[in-house]
Design an enzyme around this catalytic site. Structure first.
Site, PDB file in Angstrom:
ATOM      1  N   TYR A 142      -2.816  -3.539  -1.866  1.00 14.99           N
ATOM      2  CA  TYR A 142      -1.641  -2.308  -1.492  1.00 14.99           C
ATOM      3  C   TYR A 142      -2.067  -0.962  -1.843  1.00 14.99           C
ATOM      4  O   TYR A 142      -1.663  -0.028  -1.233  1.00 14.99           O
ATOM      5  CB  TYR A 142      -0.556  -2.778  -2.530  1.00 14.99           C
ATOM      6  CG  TYR A 142       0.502  -3.650  -2.220  1.00 14.99           C
ATOM      7  CD1 TYR A 142       0.175  -4.967  -1.736  1.00 14.99           C
ATOM      8  CD2 TYR A 142       1.796  -3.265  -2.241  1.00 14.99           C
ATOM      9  CE1 TYR A 142       1.189  -5.973  -1.475  1.00 14.99           C
ATOM     10  CE2 TYR A 142       2.839  -4.099  -1.836  1.00 14.99           C
ATOM     11  CZ  TYR A 142       2.540  -5.471  -1.191  1.00 14.99           C
ATOM     12  OH  TYR A 142       3.418  -6.315  -1.148  1.00 14.99           O
ATOM     13  N   LYS A 189      -7.897 -17.061  -3.717  1.00 15.45           N
ATOM     14  CA  LYS A 189      -8.626 -17.431  -2.454  1.00 15.45           C
ATOM     15  C   LYS A 189     -10.145 -17.091  -2.919  1.00 15.45           C
ATOM     16  O   LYS A 189     -10.649 -16.454  -1.942  1.00 15.45           O
ATOM     17  CB  LYS A 189      -8.057 -16.604  -1.314  1.00 15.45           C
ATOM     18  CG  LYS A 189      -8.346 -16.968   0.052  1.00 15.45           C
ATOM     19  CD  LYS A 189      -7.605 -18.288   0.649  1.00 15.45           C
ATOM     20  CE  LYS A 189      -8.116 -18.922   1.948  1.00 15.45           C
ATOM     21  NZ  LYS A 189      -7.836 -20.454   2.093  1.00 15.45           N
ATOM     22  N   ASP A 221      -3.082 -20.864   0.170  1.00 10.59           N
ATOM     23  CA  ASP A 221      -2.645 -21.626   0.863  1.00 10.59           C
ATOM     24  C   ASP A 221      -1.902 -22.954   0.631  1.00 10.59           C
ATOM     25  O   ASP A 221      -0.863 -23.296   0.873  1.00 10.59           O
ATOM     26  CB  ASP A 221      -3.631 -21.555   2.108  1.00 10.59           C
ATOM     27  CG  ASP A 221      -4.971 -22.298   1.835  1.00 10.59           C
ATOM     28  OD1 ASP A 221      -5.207 -22.334   0.730  1.00 10.59           O
ATOM     29  OD2 ASP A 221      -5.878 -22.503   2.787  1.00 10.59           O
ATOM     30  N   ASP A 245       3.375 -11.262  -3.797  1.00 15.78           N
ATOM     31  CA  ASP A 245       4.450 -10.944  -2.763  1.00 15.78           C
ATOM     32  C   ASP A 245       5.005 -11.929  -2.034  1.00 15.78           C
ATOM     33  O   ASP A 245       6.114 -12.157  -2.005  1.00 15.78           O
ATOM     34  CB  ASP A 245       3.972  -9.538  -2.180  1.00 15.78           C
ATOM     35  CG  ASP A 245       5.125  -9.079  -1.201  1.00 15.78           C
ATOM     36  OD1 ASP A 245       6.176  -8.962  -2.040  1.00 15.78           O
ATOM     37  OD2 ASP A 245       4.926  -8.755   0.055  1.00 15.78           O
ATOM     38  N   ASP A 249       8.646 -14.520  -2.887  1.00 14.16           N
ATOM     39  CA  ASP A 249       9.887 -14.598  -1.779  1.00 14.16           C
ATOM     40  C   ASP A 249      10.001 -15.994  -1.285  1.00 14.16           C
ATOM     41  O   ASP A 249      10.862 -16.532  -1.295  1.00 14.16           O
ATOM     42  CB  ASP A 249       9.418 -13.972  -0.416  1.00 14.16           C
ATOM     43  CG  ASP A 249      10.209 -12.407  -0.713  1.00 14.16           C
ATOM     44  OD1 ASP A 249      10.266 -11.797  -1.938  1.00 14.16           O
ATOM     45  OD2 ASP A 249      10.298 -11.740   0.347  1.00 14.16           O
TER      46      ASP A 249
END
Ligand code: IPM
Ligand code: MN
Length: 371
Positions: A142, A189, A221, A245, A249
């Site tokens: 970000y 990851k 994942d 993020d 959600d």
């Protein structure tokens, strides 16, 4: 106790849900003898309309001088479909997070048995789901270097993390796990990304300081899949900005309505509390949005002020409304109550005007029934 609270109503349904939280904070203040002073500041699309700037300097100043920030929502459809817009509401929020160093975004995921039918998951998977996500908020992709070439045929977003950035949020996540079921899962990851390998190394090195916490690791994942397949396995999830993020959600749908979920963004000196939903422009001004995400965020703010009894009372009041099916349109599209009515019911409960003695007739009058 006296506290100065900066209030950013923001865009869309932000103002109407935040106003319910303020009514409730005032009721708490009266009952427990506290003083909450509010100063109202601009951020988001409304700030662009009024000043040309999504985050005016006065807002940063006011927030820095406050004990906490209560924030509504950000975003307006006129910017969403225009990738060329130079000034965007979301820039305001990102800049505020960075300026105040709000490095940890905390999102608790809880379920309510009377709302299980709303969840896309089966009841069996929903039992005992109670976990909390610690998302790093001021680093990573970000805030990395951004580039595109002149003809815009190429673009670049850099992802950078330092050991210190990982450590400061990891300490909070470990401490939270110690207060809960003592399990911490780092989501990364590390099979691909150098930054993820740094996260793993740093968090592993910290683990001996928290011997009572069981630490495990999941690739993002796989974590995305596990959150749906078996969410009750999680206690505290720790992750970097972009992964957080996305998975927060994803996790938010478990409870049945995005409108229910609160969040806190904490830094060294200040903290911001906001519902996790967006500005929901289609509902703005209609008094139909769910105020519980904001109200539960206000409860998290009281926890942050160490007003535990007050925060618990708000949560009890929220559970009471849900279990009596005093709910907004997102939860029951036919027999629903207005945003402001839910706020009033919660104030009545907190003020002791409801417990044990529900005047059903009075409540029915405030219901909206669409036939
Ligand atoms: C959130 C939001 C923000 C983010 C947007 C509005 C910039 O999605 O708070 O999760 O991506 O962090
Ligand atoms: Mn998001």
């Amino acid at each position: 106790m006296q506290k100065n609270i900066a209030v950013i109503l923001g865009d869309g349904i932000g103002p109407e849900v935040t106003q319910q939280s303020i009514k409730i904070l005032d009721t708490i203040a009266e009952k427990f003898g506290h003083t909450f002073n509010y100063s109202y500041c601009l951020m988001g699309a409304i700030a662009i309309d009024e000043t040309g700037n999504p985050l005016p300097d006065e807002t940063i100043e006011e927030c820095l001088n406050s004990d906490a920030i209560l924030f509504g929502a950000i975003g307006h459809p006129k910017y969403d479909n225009d990738p060329t817009a130079k000034v965007r509401p979301e820039q305001g929020l990102l800049k505020l997070r960075k300026s105040l160093q709000l490095f940890a975004n905390i999102r608790p995921i809880t379920t309510y048995s009377s709302l299980q039918h709303l969840s896309p998951l089966k009841n069996k998977q929903l039992e005992d789901v109670d976990f909390i996500i610690y998302r790093e908020l001021t680093g990573g992709i970000y805030f990395g270097e951004k580039k595109t070439n002149e003809d815009q045929s190429w673009a670049y977003d850099g992802c950078v993390y330092t050991k210190e950035e990982v450590e400061r949020i990891a300490h909070l996540a470990f401490k939270s796990a110690q207060q809960r079921r003592k399990k911490l899962t780092l989501v990364d990851k590390a099979n691909v990304l150098e930054t993820s390998r740094l996260w793993r190394k740093v968090v592993k090195e910290m683990a001996p300081q928290y011997p009572d916490v069981a630490l495990d690791f999941l690739f993002v994942d796989n974590a995305a899949m596990q959150i749906i397949l078996n969410p009750k396995q999680f206690d505290v999830i720790l992750t970097e900005n972009l992964f957080g993020d996305i998975i927060s959600d994803e996790a938010s749908v478990i409870s049945g309505s995005l409108g229910l979920l609160p969040s806190a963004s904490v830094g060294a000196a200040c903290a911001l509390f906001e519902p996790i939903h967006g500005s929901y422009p289609q509902a703005a001004g209609k008094d139909i949005a769910n105020p519980l995400g904001s109200i539960l965020s206000a409860a998290m703010m009281l926890d942050y002020f160490n007003l535990k009894e007050e925060a618990t009372l708000i949560r009890d009041a929220v559970s009471w409304t849900i279990s009596h099916l005093f709910v907004t349109k997102d939860i029951d599209p036919i027999n629903f109550y207005f945003t402001s009515t839910i706020g009033e019911l919660i104030c009545d409960y907190i003020g002791g005007r409801m417990q044990g003695d529900i005047n059903q007739e009075n409540i029915e009058l405030r219901k909206s029934t669409i036939i």
